[in-house]
Design a protein around this motif. Structure first.
Motif, PDB file in Angstrom:
ATOM      1  N   PRO A  26      15.933   6.648  -8.728  1.00  0.00           N
ATOM      2  CA  PRO A  26      15.388   5.338  -9.114  1.00  0.00           C
ATOM      3  C   PRO A  26      13.873   5.262  -8.986  1.00  0.00           C
ATOM      4  CG  PRO A  26      17.336   5.037  -7.759  1.00  0.00           C
ATOM      5  CD  PRO A  26      17.017   6.504  -7.744  1.00  0.00           C
ATOM      6  N   GLN A  29      12.477   7.079 -11.969  1.00  0.00           N
ATOM      7  CA  GLN A  29      12.682   6.254 -13.172  1.00  0.00           C
ATOM      8  C   GLN A  29      11.694   5.097 -13.218  1.00  0.00           C
ATOM      9  OE1 GLN A  29      16.766   5.214 -12.733  1.00  0.00           O
ATOM     10  NE2 GLN A  29      17.420   6.537 -14.408  1.00  0.00           N
ATOM     11  N   ALA A  30      11.502   4.466 -12.060  1.00  0.00           N
ATOM     12  CA  ALA A  30      10.596   3.322 -12.006  1.00  0.00           C
ATOM     13  C   ALA A  30       9.194   3.750 -12.399  1.00  0.00           C
ATOM     14  CB  ALA A  30      10.607   2.707 -10.618  1.00  0.00           C
ATOM     15  N   ASN A  33       9.124   4.733 -16.196  1.00  0.00           N
ATOM     16  CA  ASN A  33       9.158   3.573 -17.084  1.00  0.00           C
ATOM     17  C   ASN A  33       7.994   2.627 -16.869  1.00  0.00           C
ATOM     18  OD1 ASN A  33      11.442   4.408 -18.408  1.00  0.00           O
ATOM     19  ND2 ASN A  33      12.829   3.362 -17.006  1.00  0.00           N
ATOM     20  N   HIS A  38      10.082   2.239 -21.901  1.00  0.00           N
ATOM     21  CA  HIS A  38      11.421   2.798 -22.062  1.00  0.00           C
ATOM     22  C   HIS A  38      11.868   2.652 -23.521  1.00  0.00           C
ATOM     23  CE1 HIS A  38      15.580   3.610 -20.971  1.00  0.00           C
ATOM     24  NE2 HIS A  38      15.941   2.528 -21.629  1.00  0.00           N
ATOM     25  N   GLU A 105      18.405   0.948 -11.123  1.00  0.00           N
ATOM     26  CA  GLU A 105      16.962   1.069 -11.270  1.00  0.00           C
ATOM     27  C   GLU A 105      16.242   0.053 -10.399  1.00  0.00           C
ATOM     28  OE1 GLU A 105      15.649   1.435 -15.418  1.00  0.00           O
ATOM     29  OE2 GLU A 105      17.727   1.964 -15.821  1.00  0.00           O
TER      30      GLU A 105
ATOM     31  N   GLU B 382      14.055  -2.476 -21.001  1.00  0.00           N
ATOM     32  CA  GLU B 382      15.144  -1.914 -20.206  1.00  0.00           C
ATOM     33  C   GLU B 382      16.217  -2.953 -19.969  1.00  0.00           C
ATOM     34  OE1 GLU B 382      13.003   0.432 -16.843  1.00  0.00           O
ATOM     35  OE2 GLU B 382      11.597  -0.776 -17.973  1.00  0.00           O
TER      36      GLU B 382
END
Lengths: 365, 458
Positions: A26, A29-30, A33, A38, A105, B382
């Motif tokens: 996570p 990903q954070a 993005n 994204h 996430e 998202e």
């Protein structure tokens, strides 16, 4: 930009299946993005979508908070930055921890909570209290309910409420007199109890003993109070940004402002000694910050648009009543938290009314 | 009339009002299941058919509907597979069109004759009942108290009623003249819905129809989904309080009236459609007059079939992926293509956004009124839990509470969702479009509606 892309690309295997930092996915990903938007293909109609997303939404709240933040830097010096750092790190740890455990996430909502929390604290508060409050707020106010979008209470207010009850003396004795000279007194001004810092009662506290602060000082913010709450003008600029971009719901703000003004005006006419006039009520204390930034938090308010009116009205009314007729000097925090409790009920009323209309509509179709 | 909710983003690449004639291909491909109607072939494999001869018949309430041959030629029957419906191919021998049905004069034909002629000409399925969204019965067992003729269309990339009216006003006027005969009572109303009464075509139309008091010109703001039959009927019921729930309302669009005019006055069966082709992936977006059965591959440029492009049938909000090897059907009115994937923008969330348009005025385009130049077949964000921002409620055209329905369905409380009106959702797709948390509301509601229908039939 390319450098960031390369770094992200090179560390990616660590977070993938079999990588050493698999559990920390996570976080990766954070970061990924955050830097690069994204892109995900749509799988059902409508295939094209509106460009608005939660990141943009939260970014605009931060932008709207900027005037209040800058004003707080001016009045309370570099210590504000320290408070913010502690709030972000402590609360962020909990957010990341929960994201890892839930394998979800990391949610942008925390960026706003972490930003708002130090702004509603007294400027002289010890740093450990900021950390404790931030952790409590995020953990109890948000994560145990399931994270952003599922929380019942405004996380920042839960944190503040906890501090106010657990350490009442420290929360009311750490007011600092405003003034830009703090930037020249580094590093002394960073300490909680700077030697030359003057403890000063807030306008609402003074009003209880009959001393009214000049309206101009209230407007500009040259008064004692919570970090980001003193300058009504800066908050109003933020409020205008929120309203123009449509990020905050105008119904909540309008309902709150109108009910507070009206009730304070009426009660002031009847009991002028006990109830402060509406102009003062609007500008003093945490009201302006609360109604602009905290009552408009969509998650903890009612979900339906018509209930947002009632929600604003309830908060405005309760704030005046608590301020005027209770042992507490300020009532905004309690009013909003109480509003949070009532929000689902208000939604329920709207839904019931809507269900009746649905039945009528079904008859036609 | 008033429109609740609704929203229309500024999207570039919308088809121009120009209507071009598309060439008739050598082979027409006709699906035997289209527009919710299943047809049984009436011709044998390898036999020749004349223009307008019935290729197949479908059973409908109170009668049967023909599927007329859009061109003369030799028929080939193709059996269906598990996923595709059976089809008919016509090896076109002549592209000529000629009247095949009886010609009527407005006012001289009775309701029964009109219904039969429209069923034999394949035009009847173009008329919709507002209650169910399906075609009305043919035997006159249900007659409309009033008709709505919708001349506006707002959904980006679908054929535009105003352009059709401009190109073919005379034929549409003829079609309109036949409509009073379909009404339940002779003093019923026919409401023509336009965007502005000041529009030259609308003015000319109202002048022609002025002598018949049954025709009424109504306006509706051009916000999607103003053209939806349910939305139109809902707006009319609120506008005209004399209508009772028992009153039936039928809805027709510009193409339907055009086809009715051609069928009844000229004896022409339904053989062509006006189809809009556009979108960010199509050069020269415009309207095309296309023979029904024209394969998509011969109508659209090869680029729209590439892997990098998403070809959709319908409009921006309700369009579904088009099957590349399919052909134009009798209810089609738009195809558009857009890029399948977007670029990963650096710090996209702080982009000033002068080139993107949102329902929330939080991009630069709110100041300049610019177009959304970044429309792709992506979520543009998202997926997140609902934050109850209320945008879906604001845009919902039938005043549902999508955020509340989602909350119910999230915990599988179908009964509560049904009480709160999930069965009333018309699937316009606006809630999914504007959702900042990218929740698939439309899909979720459609799935529940299917489940509820299945439960009902059990």
């Amino acid at each position: 930009m390319k450098l960031i892309k390369n770094i992200l690309h090179s560390v990616r295997p660590l977070f993938e299946e079999g990588g050493k930092l698999r559990a920390m996915l996570p976080v990766y990903q954070a970061a990924d993005n955050f830097f690069f938007s994204h892109v995900e293909e749509t799988t059902c109609a409508p295939y094209g979508r509106d460009p608005i997303d939660i990141k943009r939404y939260m970014t605009l709240v931060i932008v709207a908070l900027m005037p209040a933040f800058l004003a707080s830097l001016y009045f309370f010096g570099p210590r504000v930055l320290l408070l913010m750092l502690v709030s972000y790190v402590a609360g962020g740890l909990i957010e990341v921890l929960f994201a890892i455990v839930r394998k979800e996430e990391i949610n942008e909502g925390f960026l706003v909570t972490g930003f708002i929390f130090p702004l509603i604290l007294p400027p002289g508060i010890p740093l450990w209290m900021v950390a404790l409050g931030s952790i409590f707020g995020v953990l109890v106010g948000k994560e145990i309910f399931g994270g952003t979008g599922r929380n019942l209470f405004n996380a920042a207010l839960v944190g503040r409420c906890f501090l106010a009850f657990a350490y009442p003396a420290r929360m009311t004795a750490t007011w600092i007199a405003p003034g830009p000279e703090k930037w020249l007194q580094l590093p002394g001004s960073l300490a909680a109890s700077a030697p030359d810092a003057v403890t000063l009662a807030t306008p609402l506290g003074l009003a209880k003993s009959g001393v009214m602060t000049a309206p101009l000082d209230l407007l500009v913010g040259n008064i004692s109070g919570c970090v980001g709450e003193t300058s009504a003008l800066a908050i109003l600029i933020g409020g205008v940004i929120l309203l123009l971009t449509g990020v905050a719901n105008w119904r909540t703000m309008a309902g709150g402002m109108a009910s507070m003004t009206l009730l304070a005006w009426v009660l002031n006419l009847i009991w002028p000694a006990q109830v402060a006039p509406p102009g003062f009520q609007l500008l003093a204390g945490g009201w302006m910050f609360g109604i602009v930034f905290m009552a408009t938090d969509p998650v903890t308010g009612p979900a339906t648009l018509s209930a947002k009116w009632a929600y604003g009205i309830l908060i405005g009314t309760l704030t005046v009543l608590i301020r005027s007729y209770s042992g507490f000097v300020e009532g905004t925090m309690f009013a909003i938290l109480f509003g949070n409790i009532c929000a689902p009920l208000m939604d329920e009323v709207v839904i019931r009314l809507r269900i009746r209309r649905c039945a009528a509509e079904r008859a036609c179709s | 009339m008033k429109l609740q909710g609704g929203y229309l983003p500024n999207i570039p690449g919308r088809p121009s009002s120009d209507i071009q004639d598309a060439a008739v291909p050598e082979r027409l491909d006709i699906a035997l299941r289209q527009g919710g109607v299943v047809y049984a072939p009436a011709v044998a494999d390898g036999t020749p058919v004349a223009f307008g001869a019935p290729l197949a018949w479908a059973d409908a309430t109170g009668g049967r509907i023909a599927l007329p041959a859009p061109a003369a030629g030799i028929v080939r029957l193709l059996p269906g597979t598990k996923s595709t419906a059976p089809r008919l191919l016509i090896e076109v021998s002549s592209t000529a069109v000629k009247p095949t049905g009886k010609r009527y004069k407005p006012g001289k034909a009775n309701a029964k004759q009109i219904r039969e002629a429209l069923a034999a000409g394949g035009v009847w399925p173009l008329i919709r009942k507002s209650k169910t969204g399906t075609m009305p019965p043919l035997d006159g067992s249900e007659l409309p108290t009033c008709l709505i003729v919708n001349l506006i269309s707002t959904e980006p990339f679908r054929a535009d009623g105003q352009s059709i009216l401009h190109a073919d006003r005379a034929r549409i006027e003829t079609g309109l003249m036949f409509l009073p005969s379909l009404l339940k009572a002779q003093d019923g109303r026919i409401h023509l819905v336009v965007e502005k009464v000041t529009d030259p075509d609308a003015q000319a139309l109202s002048l022609t129809l002025a002598k018949d008091s049954r025709f009424k010109l109504e306006t509706l703001p051009a916000r999607y989904p103003a053209e939806h039959p349910t939305v139109l009927a809902r707006a009319l019921r609120r506008h005209d309080r004399t209508l009772t729930p028992a009153d039936s309302i039928w809805v027709l669009d510009a193409q339907a009236v055009l086809a009715i005019g051609a069928c009844l006055a000229d004896g022409m069966p339904l053989h062509e459609r006006i189809v809009a082709t556009g979108g960010p992936g199509v050069a020269n977006p415009c309207h095309r007059r296309v023979r029904i059965g024209t394969p998509l591959r011969s109508l659209l440029p090869p680029s729209v079939f590439a892997d990098t492009t998403r070809l959709l049938k319908g409009g921006l909000f309700t369009g579904t992926p088009a099957v590349p090897d399919s052909a134009i059907e009798s209810l089609d009115d738009g195809f558009f293509a857009m890029p399948n994937t977007g670029e990963r923008e650096f710090l996209g969330f702080v982009h000033p956004g002068f080139d993107r348009v949102s329902a929330l005025p939080c991009f630069g385009s709110a100041l300049t009124g610019a177009d959304d130049r970044h429309l792709t077949a992506t979520l543009r964000g998202e997926r997140r839990p609902c934050v109850a921002c209320g945008l879906c409620e604001k845009v919902c055209p039938i005043e549902l509470l999508p955020q509340i329905l989602h909350r119910y369905l999230y915990r599988d409380a179908i009964d509560q969702a049904q009480a709160a009106g999930v069965d009333l959702c018309i699937g316009c797709g606006l809630c999914s479009y504007v959702c900042p948390s990218k929740i698939e509301l439309r899909q979720q509601f459609a799935d529940v509606q299917t489940r509820l229908r299945e439960e009902q039939t059990l």
